[in-house]
Design an enzyme around this catalytic site. Sequence first.
Site, mmCIF file in Angstrom:
data_model
loop_
_atom_site.group_PDB
_atom_site.id
_atom_site.type_symbol
_atom_site.label_atom_id
_atom_site.label_comp_id
_atom_site.label_asym_id
_atom_site.label_seq_id
_atom_site.Cartn_x
_atom_site.Cartn_y
_atom_site.Cartn_z
ATOM 1 C CB SER A 1 55.585 38.561 30.176
ATOM 2 O OG SER A 1 56.135 38.191 28.943
ATOM 3 N N PRO A 2 56.717 39.376 33.029
ATOM 4 C CG PRO A 2 58.724 40.365 33.623
ATOM 5 C CD PRO A 2 58.061 39.640 32.499
ATOM 6 C CB CYS B 1 52.517 46.225 36.512
ATOM 7 S SG CYS B 1 54.270 46.622 36.416
ATOM 8 C CB ALA C 1 58.083 45.991 36.820
ATOM 9 C CD GLN D 1 60.558 43.480 34.123
ATOM 10 O OE1 GLN D 1 59.602 44.127 34.549
ATOM 11 N NE2 GLN D 1 60.681 43.144 32.844
ATOM 12 C CE1 TYR E 1 57.263 52.220 33.249
ATOM 13 C CE2 TYR E 1 57.721 50.108 32.215
ATOM 14 C CZ TYR E 1 56.823 51.037 32.692
ATOM 15 O OH TYR E 1 55.472 50.802 32.615
ATOM 16 N NE ARG F 1 60.477 42.215 28.677
ATOM 17 C CZ ARG F 1 59.204 41.802 28.703
ATOM 18 N NH1 ARG F 1 58.233 42.637 29.062
ATOM 19 N NH2 ARG F 1 58.891 40.570 28.374
ATOM 20 N N GLY G 1 52.337 36.810 27.823
ATOM 21 C CA GLY G 1 51.826 37.841 28.712
ATOM 22 C C GLY G 1 50.323 37.852 28.809
ATOM 23 N NE ARG G 2 48.782 43.548 26.606
ATOM 24 C CZ ARG G 2 48.504 44.726 26.059
ATOM 25 N NH1 ARG G 2 47.426 44.868 25.319
ATOM 26 N NH2 ARG G 2 49.304 45.750 26.262
#
Length: 358
Positions: free
Chosen positions: A24-25, A27, A59, A101, A183, A231, A326-327
């Site tokens: 996953s993207p 930041c 992102a 992304q 966003y 997304r 992701g995490r």
Amino acid sequence: MPDPLLFQPITFRSVTARNRIAISPMCQYCAEDGLGWDWHVQNLGAKAMAGPGIVFTEATHTSAIGRITHGCLGAYEPEHVEFLRRLASLIGYGGAVPGIQISHAGRKASSQRPWEGGRALLPEDGGWDAQAASAIPFHDNSPPPHAMSAAEMQGVVAEFAASARMARDAGFKVVELHAAHGYLLHSVLSPVSNTRNDGYGGTLSGRARMLMEVVDAVLAEWPDDLPLFVRLSCTDWMPGGLVPDDAVQIGRWLKARGDVDLVDCSAGGVSPAARIPSVHPGYQVPYADRVRREAGIATGAVGMIRTAELAAEIVANERADLVFIGRAVLADPGWTLRAAEALGVTLDLPPQYRRSRA
């Protein structure tokens, strides 16, 4: 025995990923004037070398005022291209498909880094005026964002196209448009943050207009043989917000255009007032399952997917076409390698890492 479907290749247009795991993207908040550095190289490189199918940059923003924080990555100045090219090349060297992304933070722009508190950064403190569909602040104690005119919204559409052109020139093979997590594109979609009464507001089709214009503008710059993902936040988790029925409809519209290849199904982020009813491993997977079945478009699943077994089950039972991790890979950049071992799969690692199997 054949490898589990999770570790079998998947093809989108001319691009084949070696498996159905996407990073996953996420930041990192440590770029300078939109330009990344060694941190971004090691962060993405470590993940790409461990065997996932697709690795996304964090992102990457369409303008300086479209960044969440001063530390966010950008694709809006000529000097950004060479660094983005370095990232795409490194991910590809690891055997993964390089993805990027593209995002605009909207009313969540001009914020402190999360570890600095994450609150709105005022112009007198080095921040800038955030842009949004309507002048509704994200936090009660934040200044109202600038409500964009229709012409200004079209200008942002053009910025997305320019960032996609930069991504193409840098060598990325997948673009994902960020229309989730509060966003800009999500905040235009959601009635919580969009109270306009012009062509960009009102009904769901009006609120989806900007996303559809961004899709069209990006496709004018993005090669026909390379895939485009979107997304979405499939629910706002609050009264009067987006609900899964809306996500299905948006998925149908994206499918009907014939040029969007996958909907990456996330949720939430439009307001700090949202309340998630239950958080547990795979809690957002039902959104990917439903959009996939009812809109007839490929989907990605997200949300506390931490074990190989859960990831494999999601793909095997056709609840999603990709799983976005992701995490779990922040905690363990070699997560994909560990998942393969748990499922009895032998990955083709870079030669420098093959002795890890001994």
